[in-house]
Motif scaffolding. Sequence first.
Motif, mmCIF file in Angstrom:
data_model
loop_
_atom_site.group_PDB
_atom_site.id
_atom_site.type_symbol
_atom_site.label_atom_id
_atom_site.label_comp_id
_atom_site.label_asym_id
_atom_site.label_seq_id
_atom_site.Cartn_x
_atom_site.Cartn_y
_atom_site.Cartn_z
ATOM 1 N N HIS A 95 14.380 -9.371 3.068
ATOM 2 C CA HIS A 95 13.227 -9.832 2.645
ATOM 3 C C HIS A 95 12.200 -9.961 1.559
ATOM 4 O O HIS A 95 12.502 -8.793 1.135
ATOM 5 N N GLN A 96 11.571 -10.677 1.661
ATOM 6 C CA GLN A 96 10.335 -10.531 0.545
ATOM 7 C C GLN A 96 9.047 -9.466 1.535
ATOM 8 O O GLN A 96 9.037 -9.897 2.511
ATOM 9 N N TYR A 97 8.589 -8.722 0.691
ATOM 10 C CA TYR A 97 8.116 -7.755 1.523
ATOM 11 C C TYR A 97 6.838 -6.998 0.467
ATOM 12 O O TYR A 97 7.257 -6.948 -0.507
ATOM 13 N N ALA A 98 5.520 -6.283 1.667
ATOM 14 C CA ALA A 98 4.991 -5.689 1.111
ATOM 15 C C ALA A 98 4.414 -4.684 1.594
ATOM 16 O O ALA A 98 4.118 -4.446 2.826
ATOM 17 N N PHE A 99 3.753 -3.310 0.762
ATOM 18 C CA PHE A 99 3.647 -2.490 2.173
ATOM 19 C C PHE A 99 2.164 -1.839 1.740
ATOM 20 O O PHE A 99 1.359 -2.099 0.448
ATOM 21 N N VAL A 100 0.987 -1.904 3.154
ATOM 22 C CA VAL A 100 -0.107 -1.525 2.424
ATOM 23 C C VAL A 100 -0.180 -0.049 3.304
ATOM 24 O O VAL A 100 0.180 0.056 4.478
ATOM 25 N N SER A 101 -0.920 0.333 2.622
ATOM 26 C CA SER A 101 -1.374 1.878 3.990
ATOM 27 C C SER A 101 -3.099 1.984 3.807
ATOM 28 O O SER A 101 -3.195 2.172 2.283
ATOM 29 N N ILE A 102 -3.249 2.801 4.312
ATOM 30 C CA ILE A 102 -4.685 3.307 4.141
ATOM 31 C C ILE A 102 -4.505 4.949 4.206
ATOM 32 O O ILE A 102 -4.567 4.785 5.664
ATOM 33 N N SER A 103 -3.715 5.482 3.559
ATOM 34 C CA SER A 103 -3.904 6.909 4.024
ATOM 35 C C SER A 103 -5.353 7.720 3.346
ATOM 36 O O SER A 103 -6.097 7.628 2.738
ATOM 37 N N GLY A 104 -5.271 9.329 3.693
ATOM 38 C CA GLY A 104 -5.791 9.777 3.238
ATOM 39 C C GLY A 104 -6.328 11.102 1.955
ATOM 40 O O GLY A 104 -7.008 10.260 1.471
ATOM 41 N N LYS A 112 5.548 7.968 -4.099
ATOM 42 C CA LYS A 112 7.131 7.918 -3.724
ATOM 43 C C LYS A 112 7.336 6.885 -3.398
ATOM 44 O O LYS A 112 8.586 6.687 -2.979
ATOM 45 N N LEU A 113 5.809 6.121 -2.907
ATOM 46 C CA LEU A 113 6.082 5.466 -1.723
ATOM 47 C C LEU A 113 7.084 3.704 -2.459
ATOM 48 O O LEU A 113 7.631 3.897 -0.882
ATOM 49 N N GLU A 114 7.353 3.839 -3.719
ATOM 50 C CA GLU A 114 7.946 2.396 -4.102
ATOM 51 C C GLU A 114 9.540 2.967 -3.988
ATOM 52 O O GLU A 114 10.031 2.135 -3.553
ATOM 53 N N SER A 115 8.983 3.466 -4.335
ATOM 54 C CA SER A 115 11.452 4.367 -4.141
ATOM 55 C C SER A 115 11.633 4.308 -3.247
ATOM 56 O O SER A 115 12.749 3.957 -2.911
ATOM 57 N N GLU A 116 10.712 5.049 -2.018
ATOM 58 C CA GLU A 116 11.538 4.910 -0.309
ATOM 59 C C GLU A 116 11.624 3.981 0.081
ATOM 60 O O GLU A 116 12.670 3.820 0.140
ATOM 61 N N VAL A 128 2.961 -2.527 -3.220
ATOM 62 C CA VAL A 128 2.169 -1.866 -2.740
ATOM 63 C C VAL A 128 1.155 -1.667 -3.041
ATOM 64 O O VAL A 128 0.241 -0.620 -4.240
ATOM 65 N N LEU A 129 -0.087 -1.663 -2.187
ATOM 66 C CA LEU A 129 -1.673 -1.085 -2.041
ATOM 67 C C LEU A 129 -0.984 0.178 -0.947
ATOM 68 O O LEU A 129 -1.931 0.372 0.420
ATOM 69 N N ASP A 130 -1.927 1.359 -1.411
ATOM 70 C CA ASP A 130 -2.281 2.725 -1.083
ATOM 71 C C ASP A 130 -3.838 3.047 -0.877
ATOM 72 O O ASP A 130 -3.842 2.897 -2.419
ATOM 73 N N TYR A 131 -4.183 2.406 0.003
ATOM 74 C CA TYR A 131 -6.131 2.560 -0.020
ATOM 75 C C TYR A 131 -5.818 4.238 -0.051
ATOM 76 O O TYR A 131 -5.454 4.776 1.478
ATOM 77 N N HIS A 132 -7.114 5.154 0.008
ATOM 78 C CA HIS A 132 -7.733 6.032 -0.109
ATOM 79 C C HIS A 132 -8.434 6.531 0.385
ATOM 80 O O HIS A 132 -10.026 6.617 0.271
#
Length: 175
Positions: A95-104, A112-116, A128-132
Amino acid sequence: MKITVISYSLTGNNEALAAKLASEFSAEHIKIVPVIPRTFGMIALDMLFNRVPKINLSVKHIAANNFIIFVAPVWMGKIASPLRSCFEELKKHQHQYAFVSISGGADGSNPKLESELEKKLGKKPAIVLDYHIADLLPSEPKPTRDDTSAYRLTEENTLAITSQTVQNIQERLAN
Ligand SMILES: Cc1cc2nc3c(=O)[nH]c(=O)nc-3n(C[C@H](O)[C@H](O)[C@H](O)COP(=O)(O)O)c2cc1C
């Protein structure tokens, strides 16, 4: 393009974001619940030994042309373990996909999120959108892990992050 949101949350922050995103995109919202709820001790073991926790559902039914938005916390630099079972099921569908997180974010970014994601899903994420949480707190004194872990998103935070995410994903889908 049909959008599906798949989310997991331990303490509610990513759940709030996922619910708003699903509503904004009029998307199906699939909520992952581990069969055994994760404790801090189990999280550490999941991360150290790459365990794949059993979850409440299967995602095999999601059509291959759907765009998937995964929403989940980051734990010890990795994507929360309850998503792993979905990643295994979805890997062959590409699938085409996005990963979004509100992390600490108390210790900086999570590089390393993108490679994982690429390793676990066999395809690069569209975005990949990793908000803090650390960025939502006063910068002095520097937020600690305890400060970020205790923080719960307000309605205002959730709306602001959702609107930024919708804009970013729409731009990416248009290209
Ligand atoms: C065991 C554990 C490990 C964590 N590790 C990280 C990390 O490596 N990087 C980070 O930015 N945040 C880390 N966090 C913070 C969470 O990502 C953050 O509190 C998140 O908003 C929680 O999401 P939730 O409320 O949806 O469960 C960690 C939290 C826990 C409980």
